[in-house]
Design a protein around this motif. Structure first.
Motif, PDB file in Angstrom:
ATOM      1  N   GLY A  10      -0.842  -2.426  -1.929  1.00 41.63           N
ATOM      2  CA  GLY A  10      -1.625  -2.517  -3.147  1.00 41.63           C
ATOM      3  C   GLY A  10      -1.829  -1.160  -3.790  1.00 41.63           C
ATOM      4  N   PRO A  11      -2.531  -1.127  -4.931  1.00 39.54           N
ATOM      5  CA  PRO A  11      -2.737   0.136  -5.650  1.00 39.54           C
ATOM      6  C   PRO A  11      -3.416   1.208  -4.797  1.00 39.54           C
ATOM      7  N   LEU A  12      -4.429   0.836  -3.994  1.00 42.95           N
ATOM      8  CA  LEU A  12      -5.113   1.849  -3.190  1.00 42.95           C
ATOM      9  C   LEU A  12      -4.175   2.427  -2.144  1.00 42.95           C
ATOM     10  N   ALA A  13      -3.397   1.574  -1.478  1.00 42.33           N
ATOM     11  CA  ALA A  13      -2.450   2.052  -0.470  1.00 42.33           C
ATOM     12  C   ALA A  13      -1.442   3.014  -1.084  1.00 42.33           C
ATOM     13  N   LYS A  14      -0.925   2.658  -2.258  1.00 42.20           N
ATOM     14  CA  LYS A  14       0.046   3.529  -2.928  1.00 42.20           C
ATOM     15  C   LYS A  14      -0.591   4.857  -3.341  1.00 42.20           C
ATOM     16  N   SER A  15      -1.851   4.784  -3.771  1.00 43.03           N
ATOM     17  CA  SER A  15      -2.552   5.995  -4.174  1.00 43.03           C
ATOM     18  C   SER A  15      -2.762   6.920  -2.986  1.00 43.03           C
ATOM     19  N   ILE A  16      -3.133   6.363  -1.839  1.00 43.29           N
ATOM     20  CA  ILE A  16      -3.338   7.176  -0.634  1.00 43.29           C
ATOM     21  C   ILE A  16      -2.025   7.816  -0.197  1.00 43.29           C
ATOM     22  N   ALA A  17      -0.963   7.018  -0.176  1.00 48.24           N
ATOM     23  CA  ALA A  17       0.343   7.558   0.225  1.00 48.24           C
ATOM     24  C   ALA A  17       0.781   8.667  -0.721  1.00 48.24           C
ATOM     25  N   GLY A  18       0.555   8.462  -2.029  1.00 50.89           N
ATOM     26  CA  GLY A  18       0.919   9.483  -2.998  1.00 50.89           C
ATOM     27  C   GLY A  18       0.133  10.764  -2.819  1.00 50.89           C
ATOM     28  N   ALA A  19      -1.150  10.629  -2.458  1.00 52.90           N
ATOM     29  CA  ALA A  19      -1.983  11.813  -2.254  1.00 52.90           C
ATOM     30  C   ALA A  19      -1.518  12.627  -1.051  1.00 52.90           C
ATOM     31  N   ILE A  20      -0.987  11.940  -0.040  1.00 50.27           N
ATOM     32  CA  ILE A  20      -0.481  12.639   1.143  1.00 50.27           C
ATOM     33  C   ILE A  20       0.923  13.172   0.906  1.00 50.27           C
ATOM     34  N   GLY A  21       1.662  12.502   0.022  1.00 49.51           N
ATOM     35  CA  GLY A  21       3.049  12.888  -0.228  1.00 49.51           C
ATOM     36  C   GLY A  21       4.016  12.246   0.739  1.00 49.51           C
ATOM     37  N   VAL A  22       3.694  11.007   1.184  1.00 45.82           N
ATOM     38  CA  VAL A  22       4.582  10.284   2.088  1.00 45.82           C
ATOM     39  C   VAL A  22       4.832   8.887   1.530  1.00 45.82           C
ATOM     40  N   GLU A  23       5.845   8.222   2.062  1.00 45.05           N
ATOM     41  CA  GLU A  23       6.117   6.830   1.725  1.00 45.05           C
ATOM     42  C   GLU A  23       5.408   5.935   2.732  1.00 45.05           C
ATOM     43  N   LEU A  24       4.948   4.768   2.274  1.00 46.25           N
ATOM     44  CA  LEU A  24       4.410   3.779   3.200  1.00 46.25           C
ATOM     45  C   LEU A  24       5.546   3.253   4.071  1.00 46.25           C
ATOM     46  N   ASP A  25       5.298   3.157   5.378  1.00 46.19           N
ATOM     47  CA  ASP A  25       6.314   2.641   6.288  1.00 46.19           C
ATOM     48  C   ASP A  25       6.338   1.117   6.231  1.00 46.19           C
ATOM     49  N   PRO A  26       7.501   0.512   6.428  1.00 42.58           N
ATOM     50  CA  PRO A  26       7.637  -0.941   6.267  1.00 42.58           C
ATOM     51  C   PRO A  26       7.010  -1.726   7.419  1.00 42.58           C
ATOM     52  N   VAL A  27       6.472  -2.893   7.072  1.00 41.94           N
ATOM     53  CA  VAL A  27       5.829  -3.793   8.030  1.00 41.94           C
ATOM     54  C   VAL A  27       6.352  -5.201   7.790  1.00 41.94           C
ATOM     55  N   GLU A  28       6.605  -5.935   8.864  1.00 43.37           N
ATOM     56  CA  GLU A  28       6.881  -7.363   8.741  1.00 43.37           C
ATOM     57  C   GLU A  28       5.576  -8.117   9.011  1.00 43.37           C
ATOM     58  N   GLU A  29       5.168  -8.972   8.065  1.00 40.62           N
ATOM     59  CA  GLU A  29       3.985  -9.810   8.252  1.00 40.62           C
ATOM     60  C   GLU A  29       4.393 -11.258   8.033  1.00 40.62           C
ATOM     61  N   ARG A  30       4.163 -12.088   9.036  1.00 40.95           N
ATOM     62  CA  ARG A  30       4.551 -13.496   8.963  1.00 40.95           C
ATOM     63  C   ARG A  30       3.360 -14.392   9.250  1.00 40.95           C
ATOM     64  N   ALA A  31       3.233 -15.452   8.469  1.00 45.17           N
ATOM     65  CA  ALA A  31       2.220 -16.475   8.708  1.00 45.17           C
ATOM     66  C   ALA A  31       2.920 -17.747   9.138  1.00 45.17           C
TER      67      ALA A  31
END
Length: 323
Positions: A10-31
């Motif tokens: 989401g926007p907050l996650a992207k904002s945090i990653a941008g502030a650190i200067g890293v990419e979010l690592d991928p996750v598999e989530e299954r229901a």
């Protein structure tokens, strides 16, 4: 370092990653069809310093309990797959308001939640503005990092307010929190800032108490709280401020839960403005209510905190930049 975000980037996650200067690592989530679920990192976490961002307020049909369980399972998975450290980054940490017994046989849910985090091997829990920071720190035996938005709020107050300024608490339990914001405003402005407090007693969701302390006549008043749920507490305090001659009245809170829509909070004439952070965004509100809401971003604050936790920097200096 590895940075994961559960529930989608989401926007907050992207904002945090941008502030650190890293990419979010991928996750598999299954229901699964029966309501069970699984989540796993799609990159190796062995010997890594892992940070897992999760927004635990009720949203997308999931309860705080559902979301907490998903987070706990993912933290345990990272530990089981060799992570050196695992930090849960939860902007809003639920179940923290019940930190002591107020009636016979009451639960102490803050301690139970702490036990769950410890049981899955969590190294640290980092959050923003819990209801009672001392109770939060005492409940956990793993490390904790308690952030706040006091200086972000103070900067916004300074840009809104006309002199004189009063920072008010909607109840006696929030006086310390309001006092910290008041001190931050005084540091920003170099001027004296007044204080005020509304009496409040709660029993079975019924609010009572009419005493009001503080001089708010002719002032811009900022009612500061940690959470806005139904908004009833804020509305009572705002009405008292107006009755005592306040010029303008604003509400400020870290977490805007807005349970049940908080219709009374957005009624005309109650408040001149409502300011919250994006800790639980996006908000489920009517369009006309959202137009009256101002949102302070916390991505840079949380990103800086994660960078300091990873690199051994000072969180205290981050939260108190004028020290």
């Amino acid at each position: 370092m590895r940075l994961f975000a559960l529930g989608g980037a989401g926007p907050l996650a992207k904002s945090i990653a941008g502030a650190i200067g890293v990419e979010l690592d991928p996750v598999e989530e299954r229901a699964f069809s029966d309501g069970e679920h699984k989540s796993r990192p799609l990159v190796s976490v062995r010997n890594e310093d892992v940070y897992v961002l999760a927004q635990l307020h009720a949203h997308d049909g999931k309860t705080p309990g559902d979301l907490l369980m998903r987070l706990l399972f993912f933290l345990a998975t990272c530990r089981e797959n060799g992570a050196a450290r695992v930090t849960a980054v939860v902007p809003y940490l639920p179940f923290m308001r019940k930190e002591r017994q107020t009636k016979p046989r009451d639960p102490v849910t803050s301690r139970y939640v702490a036990t769950l985090f410890e049981a899955v091997g969590t190294t640290m829990v980092a959050t923003i503005e819990v209801h009672n920071p001392a109770a939060f720190q005492n409940a956990f035996r793993c490390q904790t990092s308690h952030l706040n938005a006091h200086h972000l709020m103070a900067q916004r107050i300074c840009s809104i307010a006309r002199s004189p300024i009063v920072v008010a608490s909607p109840d006696s339990g929030g006086m310390h929190r309001a006092g910290l914001v008041r001190e931050a405003v005084q540091q920003e402005t170099g001027r004296d800032v007044g204080s005020a407090m509304m009496e409040k007693h709660r029993s079975q969701d019924v609010l009572t108490g009419t005493q009001f302390a503080g001089d708010v006549a002719g002032a811009d008043v900022f009612i500061v709280d940690d959470i806005i749920a139904t908004g009833n507490t804020i509305v009572r305090a705002a009405e008292a401020c107006r009755a005592h001659g306040a010029n303008r009245v604003f509400a400020m809170a870290t977490h805007g839960l807005f349970a049940g829509g908080a219709e009374g909070l957005f009624a005309q004439g109650v408040l001149d403005g409502i300011v919250v952070t994006d800790s639980v965004a996006p908000f489920v509100l009517p369009a006309e209510a959202e137009q009256r809401l101002e949102v302070i971003p916390t991505g840079e604050l949380m990103g800086a905190a994660i960078a300091r936790l990873h690199g051994g920097g000072s969180i205290n200096r981050l939260l108190n930049p004028r020290m």
